[in-house]
Design an enzyme around this catalytic site. Structure first.
Site, PDB file in Angstrom:
ATOM      1  CG  ASP A  70     -41.265  18.354  57.884  1.00 46.19           C
ATOM      2  OD1 ASP A  70     -40.183  17.745  57.954  1.00 46.19           O
ATOM      3  OD2 ASP A  70     -41.492  19.248  57.040  1.00 46.19           O
ATOM      4  CE  LYS A  71     -34.194  18.460  62.265  1.00 41.25           C
ATOM      5  NZ  LYS A  71     -33.152  18.817  61.271  1.00 41.25           N
ATOM      6  CG  HIS A  72     -37.162  23.781  59.667  1.00 43.32           C
ATOM      7  ND1 HIS A  72     -37.140  23.690  58.299  1.00 43.32           N
ATOM      8  CD2 HIS A  72     -36.476  24.915  59.985  1.00 43.32           C
ATOM      9  CE1 HIS A  72     -36.468  24.728  57.802  1.00 43.32           C
ATOM     10  NE2 HIS A  72     -36.057  25.476  58.801  1.00 43.32           N
ATOM     11  CB  SER A  73     -32.439  22.172  61.976  1.00 36.78           C
ATOM     12  OG  SER A  73     -31.319  22.745  62.635  1.00 36.78           O
TER      13      SER A  73
ATOM     14  CB  THR B 233     -31.400  19.868  54.493  1.00 37.86           C
ATOM     15  OG1 THR B 233     -31.305  19.982  55.920  1.00 37.86           O
ATOM     16  CG2 THR B 233     -31.810  18.457  54.125  1.00 37.86           C
TER      17      THR B 233
ATOM     18  NE  ARG C 149     -34.394  35.212  57.497  1.00 34.25           N
ATOM     19  CZ  ARG C 149     -34.501  33.917  57.809  1.00 34.25           C
ATOM     20  NH1 ARG C 149     -35.269  33.123  57.088  1.00 34.25           N
ATOM     21  NH2 ARG C 149     -33.870  33.435  58.850  1.00 34.25           N
TER      22      ARG C 149
ATOM     23  CB  SER D 150     -38.486  31.578  57.255  1.00 34.30           C
ATOM     24  OG  SER D 150     -37.876  30.767  56.273  1.00 34.30           O
TER      25      SER D 150
ATOM     26  CE  LYS E 233     -38.755  26.541  54.855  1.00 41.88           C
ATOM     27  NZ  LYS E 233     -38.331  27.922  55.107  1.00 41.88           N
ATOM     28  CE  LYS E 234     -40.683  22.410  57.965  1.00 45.45           C
ATOM     29  NZ  LYS E 234     -40.110  21.441  57.010  1.00 45.45           N
TER      30      LYS E 234
END
Length: 591
Positions: free
Chosen positions: A109-112, A149, A197, A212, A216-217
């Site tokens: 997975d990827k997150h920003s 997203t 937040r 955060s 989730k990951k």
């Protein structure tokens, strides 16, 4: 060794249980006491943190108490152990995802951390699926001035982001990827804190960001994760030093959870790509999956994807992984996966097919469109800032950087348009980084030479923050949780960094002809000057409301920074990759 993301037994986390010591466990602290402890700089125990998270989920913590705790954490911080405990408590507040044994090693997975024009996830998830990965992406909505997203995907009619764990597994079996929101079953505590937040000026808290993202990951049972940590004028953390600190924290906390995390540092001074706004970014993501699109977007997608393929053992090197991602973009495989994901998550099949096989012009007709469009042209220096009205509201997490010359590159050969030329010797232009002398220091008799703006300039920078703030005012962002968005509001950059464009020219003063003969009873009329050439259009704003105000137009024009140097190739936004500890080589089976 535990599998990545495997939680410890609850008794070990809570510090007690039915088989604990004979002495009864101390009474859990009440939420006000926990707030006071953190407010005064004390360290919270793992039991304290789990008690607070439990109160958030069961509703016993009031909204004002949640906000107070978030602010206490934002101001006092958390150490590595506290941050790890918070991450684990958030992850365990809901259901853990379970996958078939055969998928071990495929889950990535990827997150920003969020940026302006950041549509990487829309492209990368289907691209990784086309490379043989399983991508159970749990994403978020917009925070502050950044677009989320989920907000982008929901601008596609019918797209459903709420999926049960069973539906997620079916999506991964059929498509190979899904992009969903956390629900009451998946990390519910983070969903509550995430929304809080956004409206309590705590978006930029390092431990809260870390917890955060990784909570989730952690429930996804991943083999590898890449986090895109933005820095720059429009990022959560403007300083690259701050961003690197977050990157290292993510990697270290991930290791404590048994998760291989790499963090990429990428620049967010200029918008990513050429489009900002939900539907416009969907269009640009599809263009990237056509094998085209802006080079900075493609570069970031292939770099992050290559790192994930390498970390998960599906490529021998990052370069090989990047080449594989580029190949599925060019041959249409990623776009095919995206079409299948759209249809599987609620989009009408004909619409999904039309978006993924149609031309850019047809795609624009299939997505929500703004009622009006307005173009801005490159103004002459003297025209910048004309008009009245307040500038856009600044984000609460830090000072806005509109027109701040300190944000320009400290290049001694780069002319700086914000420094006054009269303060220099004749023929020597002002340079970025030079001190700006006070007017009182100029010689009293030194006349100010007439300045005529250069007829052309090179785009040195397009500041992302003022652009995002104006679009937020126009309805592209939300000011409080649950506020509806205007998905078609956005902006297209018609020029890119490094490109040469023509400035507008100031209109010359009216010309009066020579005096008339004395017998003439009236003075001759003024002759209107010829209309000056207009500058190059550089921005197209898509709006649903009235025309831009003077303050909004002034802020947008201030986002365009021109210089006198020759055109140049725009640099990649990618700065560096912070890697996890070398516990094992990529692809090596766990012991």
């Amino acid at each position: 060794m535990e599998a990545p993301g495997t939680p410890r037994p609850p008794g070990l986390l809570a510090g007690g249980g039915s088989q604990g010591p004979a002495n009864p466990a101390p009474e859990p602290k009440q939420v006000p006491e926990l707030i006071r402890l953190k407010r005064d700089g004390s360290r919270l125990s793992e039991a304290d943190i789990r008690g607070f998270v439990r109160a958030v989920v069961d509703g016993s913590a009031q909204a004002v108490q949640i906000g107070a705790m978030l602010m206490a954490i934002r101001l006092r911080g958390m150490d590595l152990e506290e941050t790890t405990a918070l991450t684990r408590a958030l992850a365990e507040s809901g259901q853990r995802l379970e996958w078939p044994e055969a998928w071990q090693g495929q889950l990535v997975d990827k997150h920003s951390t969020g940026g302006v024009g950041d549509k990487v996830s829309l492209v990368l998830a289907p691209a990784l699926a086309a490379c043989g990965c399983k991508v159970p992406m749990i994403s978020g909505r917009g925070l502050g001035h950044t677009g989320g997203t989920l907000d982008k995907l929901e601008s596609i009619p019918g797209f459903t982001v709420i999926q049960s764990p069973e539906q997620m597994q079916e999506l991964l079996e059929q498509v190979g990827c899904c992009i969903v929101s956390q629900s009451e079953k998946l990390v519910p505590a983070d969903g509550i804190l995430y929304a809080a937040r956004d409206v309590t000026a705590t978006v930029d808290s390092l431990p809260l960001v870390t917890a955060s993202i990784l909570s989730k990951k952690a429930v996804e049972g991943l083999m590898a994760l890449v986090v895109d940590v933005k820095f720059g004028g429009a990022a959560i953390f403007p300083s690259e030093v701050q961003a690197r600190e977050l990157a290292k924290t993510l990697v270290e906390v991930g290791a404590g959870l048994g998760l291989r995390v790499a963090a990429a540092l990428t620049s967010m001074d200029t918008p990513l790509g050429r489009s900002v706004g939900h539907t416009l970014e969907v269009e640009e993501a599809l263009l990237c999956m056509d094998g085209a699109g802006p080079p900075d977007l493609r570069d970031l997608v292939t770099r992050l994807g290559g790192a994930l393929l390498w970390l998960s053992g599906r490529a021998q090197s990052q370069e090989e992984g990047a080449a594989r991602v580029a190949a599925v973009l060019d041959d249409g495989s990623a776009r095919d996966r995206f079409q299948r994901m759209l249809a599987a998550q609620g989009v009408d099949e004909d619409l999904a097919r039309g978006l993924c096989s149609g031309t850019p012009a047809r795609r624009r007709k299939l997505l929500p469109r703004a009622r009006e469009q307005e173009e801005l042209r490159a103004a002459a220096d003297g025209e910048r800032g004309r008009g009245r009205g307040p500038p856009p509201a600044r984000p609460s997490r830090g000072p806005a950087r509109l027109g701040d010359p300190r944000r320009l590159p400290k290049d001694p050969n780069l002319p700086c348009p914000h420094l006054p030329e009269p303060s220099r010797s004749p023929g020597i232009p002002a340079r970025c980084g030079d001190p700006v002398p006070l007017r009182a220091q100029l010689p009293a008799a030194a006349p100010r030479p007439a300045q005529r703006p250069l007829p052309a300039g090179t785009v040195e920078l397009i500041r992302a923050l003022p652009l995002a703030l104006v679009l937020h005012e126009l309805g592209a962002g939300r000011s409080h949780a649950g506020e509806p968005l205007r998905p078609a509001v956005g902006a297209e950059l018609l020029v890119g960094v490094g490109q040469r464009l023509r400035r507008g020219e100031l209109a010359p003063a009216p010309v009066r002809p020579p005096p008339a003969p004395a017998a003439s009873p009236r003075a001759p009329p003024l002759t209107p000057p010829a209309r000056p050439p207009a500058g190059t259009p550089w921005l197209r704003v898509h709006r649903d409301g009235p025309a831009l105000s003077d303050g909004q137009r002034r802020a947008l024009q201030g986002a365009l920074v021109l210089s006198g140097r020759a055109p140049f190739a725009a640099p990649s936004p990618f700065a560096e990759l912070v890697l996890p500890p070398p516990a094992r080589a990529p692809g090596e089976p766990q012991q």
